[in-house]
Design a protein around this motif. Sequence first.
Motif, PDB file in Angstrom:
ATOM      1  N   SER A 109       1.069  -1.150  -0.071  1.00  0.00           N
ATOM      2  CA  SER A 109       0.216  -0.292   0.046  1.00  0.00           C
ATOM      3  C   SER A 109       0.873   1.044  -0.482  1.00  0.00           C
ATOM      4  O   SER A 109       2.014   0.925   0.473  1.00  0.00           O
ATOM      5  N   PRO A 110      -0.038   2.404  -0.398  1.00  0.00           N
ATOM      6  CA  PRO A 110       0.710   3.699  -0.550  1.00  0.00           C
ATOM      7  C   PRO A 110       1.314   4.224   0.927  1.00  0.00           C
ATOM      8  O   PRO A 110       0.665   3.817   2.125  1.00  0.00           O
ATOM      9  N   ARG A 111       2.418   4.540   1.786  1.00  0.00           N
ATOM     10  CA  ARG A 111       2.839   5.107   2.610  1.00  0.00           C
ATOM     11  C   ARG A 111       1.424   5.914   2.790  1.00  0.00           C
ATOM     12  O   ARG A 111       1.447   6.858   2.245  1.00  0.00           O
ATOM     13  N   TYR A 112       1.346   6.294   4.570  1.00  0.00           N
ATOM     14  CA  TYR A 112       1.134   7.036   5.320  1.00  0.00           C
ATOM     15  C   TYR A 112       1.426   7.829   5.689  1.00  0.00           C
ATOM     16  O   TYR A 112       3.113   7.372   6.396  1.00  0.00           O
ATOM     17  N   ALA A 113       1.412   9.400   4.860  1.00  0.00           N
ATOM     18  CA  ALA A 113       1.976  10.500   5.074  1.00  0.00           C
ATOM     19  C   ALA A 113       1.292  12.012   5.975  1.00  0.00           C
ATOM     20  O   ALA A 113       0.291  12.055   5.869  1.00  0.00           O
ATOM     21  N   ALA A 114       1.918  11.459   7.017  1.00  0.00           N
ATOM     22  CA  ALA A 114       1.993  13.281   8.259  1.00  0.00           C
ATOM     23  C   ALA A 114       2.571  14.386   7.412  1.00  0.00           C
ATOM     24  O   ALA A 114       2.671  14.659   8.272  1.00  0.00           O
ATOM     25  N   HIS A 115       1.819  15.225   6.892  1.00  0.00           N
ATOM     26  CA  HIS A 115       2.536  16.403   6.428  1.00  0.00           C
ATOM     27  C   HIS A 115       2.492  17.619   7.025  1.00  0.00           C
ATOM     28  O   HIS A 115       1.097  16.999   7.784  1.00  0.00           O
ATOM     29  N   PRO A 149      -2.171   6.351  13.736  1.00  0.00           N
ATOM     30  CA  PRO A 149      -1.683   7.030  13.258  1.00  0.00           C
ATOM     31  C   PRO A 149      -3.095   7.929  13.398  1.00  0.00           C
ATOM     32  O   PRO A 149      -3.769   7.611  13.179  1.00  0.00           O
ATOM     33  N   VAL A 150      -2.302   9.175  14.050  1.00  0.00           N
ATOM     34  CA  VAL A 150      -3.207  10.197  14.556  1.00  0.00           C
ATOM     35  C   VAL A 150      -2.443  11.273  14.610  1.00  0.00           C
ATOM     36  O   VAL A 150      -1.575  10.954  15.484  1.00  0.00           O
ATOM     37  N   SER A 151      -2.866  12.622  14.521  1.00  0.00           N
ATOM     38  CA  SER A 151      -2.158  14.222  15.332  1.00  0.00           C
ATOM     39  C   SER A 151      -2.875  15.424  15.024  1.00  0.00           C
ATOM     40  O   SER A 151      -4.209  15.322  14.249  1.00  0.00           O
ATOM     41  N   ASP A 152      -2.838  15.779  15.812  1.00  0.00           N
ATOM     42  CA  ASP A 152      -3.597  17.347  16.196  1.00  0.00           C
ATOM     43  C   ASP A 152      -2.640  18.598  15.442  1.00  0.00           C
ATOM     44  O   ASP A 152      -2.339  19.214  16.314  1.00  0.00           O
ATOM     45  N   GLY A 153      -1.322  18.225  14.904  1.00  0.00           N
ATOM     46  CA  GLY A 153      -0.746  18.949  14.238  1.00  0.00           C
ATOM     47  C   GLY A 153       0.468  19.670  15.373  1.00  0.00           C
ATOM     48  O   GLY A 153       1.917  19.906  14.986  1.00  0.00           O
TER      49      GLY A 153
END
Lengths: 356, 356
Positions: A53-59, B69-73
């Motif tokens: 799967s494409p990677r998970y990315a948090a930009h 995964p999760v983020s609040d910034g």
Amino acid sequence: MSHFIAQPKQGVPFVSVQAMAKLINSLGVENVLLDLTNKLETDFARWTEFDKSPRYAAHSPEGVIELMPVSDGQMFSCKYVNGHPKNTFRELQTVAAFGILADVDSGYPVMISEMCLLTALRTAATSAMVAKYLAPKNSTTLTLIGNGAQSEFQALAFKAVLGITHIRLYDIDKSASKKAFANLSACGLNVTICNSVQEAVKGADIITTCTADKTNATILTNDMIPQGVHINAIGGDCPGKTELDARLLERANVFVEYEPQTRIEGEIQQMSPSFTVTEFHNVINKQSLGRTSQDELTIFDGVGFASEDFTALVFIRDELIKTGEFALLDLITQQADPRNLFSVLSDQPLVKEHVA
Amino acid sequence: MSHFIAQPKQGVPFVSVQAMAKLINSLGVENVLLDLTNKLETDFARWTEFDKSPRYAAHSPEGVIELMPVSDGQMFSCKYVNGHPKNTFRELQTVAAFGILADVDSGYPVMISEMCLLTALRTAATSAMVAKYLAPKNSTTLTLIGNGAQSEFQALAFKAVLGITHIRLYDIDKSASKKAFANLSACGLNVTICNSVQEAVKGADIITTCTADKTNATILTNDMIPQGVHINAIGGDCPGKTELDARLLERANVFVEYEPQTRIEGEIQQMSPSFTVTEFHNVINKQSLGRTSQDELTIFDGVGFASEDFTALVFIRDELIKTGEFALLDLITQQADPRNLFSVLSDQPLVKEHVA
């Protein structure tokens, strides 16, 4: 339980930076790169066995945090990796990676490992694996545009796997080139620092671009590059980060790891979705042609794929099994009755922690 | 750098099972559950600040490995968690979880923690938070169907947060009920072991279903349940794993954490995509009604959401900052020049490892 390094009840094997450096040094870095290249080739040949799967990315404004999970049905791996170019200016790494290897049958983690060093090794070995098939015959000269953290590993992988003898360096920051010069001269390579990209690519058989800026840059312009070379473009690896002139891609035969991910992250994000690329595993498996003539321009649009981390983590696991030397983490509860998790709050410690 | 427990160059703070058990014991498990319930409420109230996605799940015949995964910034968290019911029969945990907390600005991991205990605590606190809004007024009796690893934590959260005094236990395996009976009686609760689900739900204000079988089971049938109770259905949490009669869902007002994930994993996977549910954050934020009368049947279709792990990991980070007691892992390279990763292979150790 043959996937396990230690019995699950002993704890989770942990490979620190120091332990990784010690292991690589004891094996020899060029031997590791050569072995890893072969293991990557074996795993790319069984491409269809991996759940991809494409990677998970948090930009975020300063960078990206990514998760790269993959499984072959027996083992599961996931790399945590960030990309924060500005970290360099606060004396932090631009890439702070670590990896998890787990047993699919039980869901238990089998190993947790640093992956700053290991990512550099697997990225270099992947480049070398691809170049084995795509670089012009009898290549001797590698140009490195971008002389940061990845550059020495690239040079040594090409030395170990393809017999490269000459390295030409260019970086907008001359101190980076000087650093790479010192490291690589000490490894028996013939190294030249150049004053421009144009000068650096002269006479190159293989050109590696591995710059770090998170922008759509044009590190290599169309007019700089003659036919017959192989471009190993590995610095463009997220949306909005590219290194090549689109006209180069148009002229070339372009190879990628996993097309759905590379469309998002690679050099080909500049191109239309119908632009033709070849997934590299098809070359290994003789379903697609690699280089067809000495005059051809080939490009590896490398972004790094999760299966490469999988291969690298399994490689390290196998080495740990051989040495029997590893630390253990008390990461998973160990109560006698699995249903009695509550007892962990009152029980005496069941695992003795010892990190070497 | 205020998100960091230790300076990044010192290493990555690590919370082992022993360290977690020690911390929870020193704070008191009911205090932790109460605090965590309040923190969860605060974070659910700022629901829109979280970058949300359904979890990544790698299914296999024996179970599932998930990444949440999760983020609040500001902070990023990810939990690795498996679900392997058959592990019980080989004396392994069905759930072997651990978590990562990271700083978004630098991409550096801030903490790595065991999450077997922490998941049990956050799951119980989430159930209690929801029940604060949905359970009938003056609830005193909680029925627990399924008396495995999660059951004591559920009971104590409901005791601490809602003042529950009576627990009615049922499990197909009587030894599980006996284990929960012993643990909970020692905590000052009035506990009864029942011989059937039907007997167990008699007189209950709140019914928690937390069974482990990965099947579409009907633990609670429609005729067993009167109006006016609150069902806390937390065992059905992956495709093909449900616990409730669909007719119960039709009769009830159903609340979920994050609808896109619950449609895939929750009890409502049995229902049509148009079946109405309420995301619970809307109740906290007074955009939706909770319980509207004492006669209403309410159901919390809880599957566990990544933001709950985020809240729990931040809670532990804050406690570690207070105590100043934590181990450090040599997980990220520490070379003086970030661009000189290669030097790590020859440098002396820069971090002295010490895991307490």
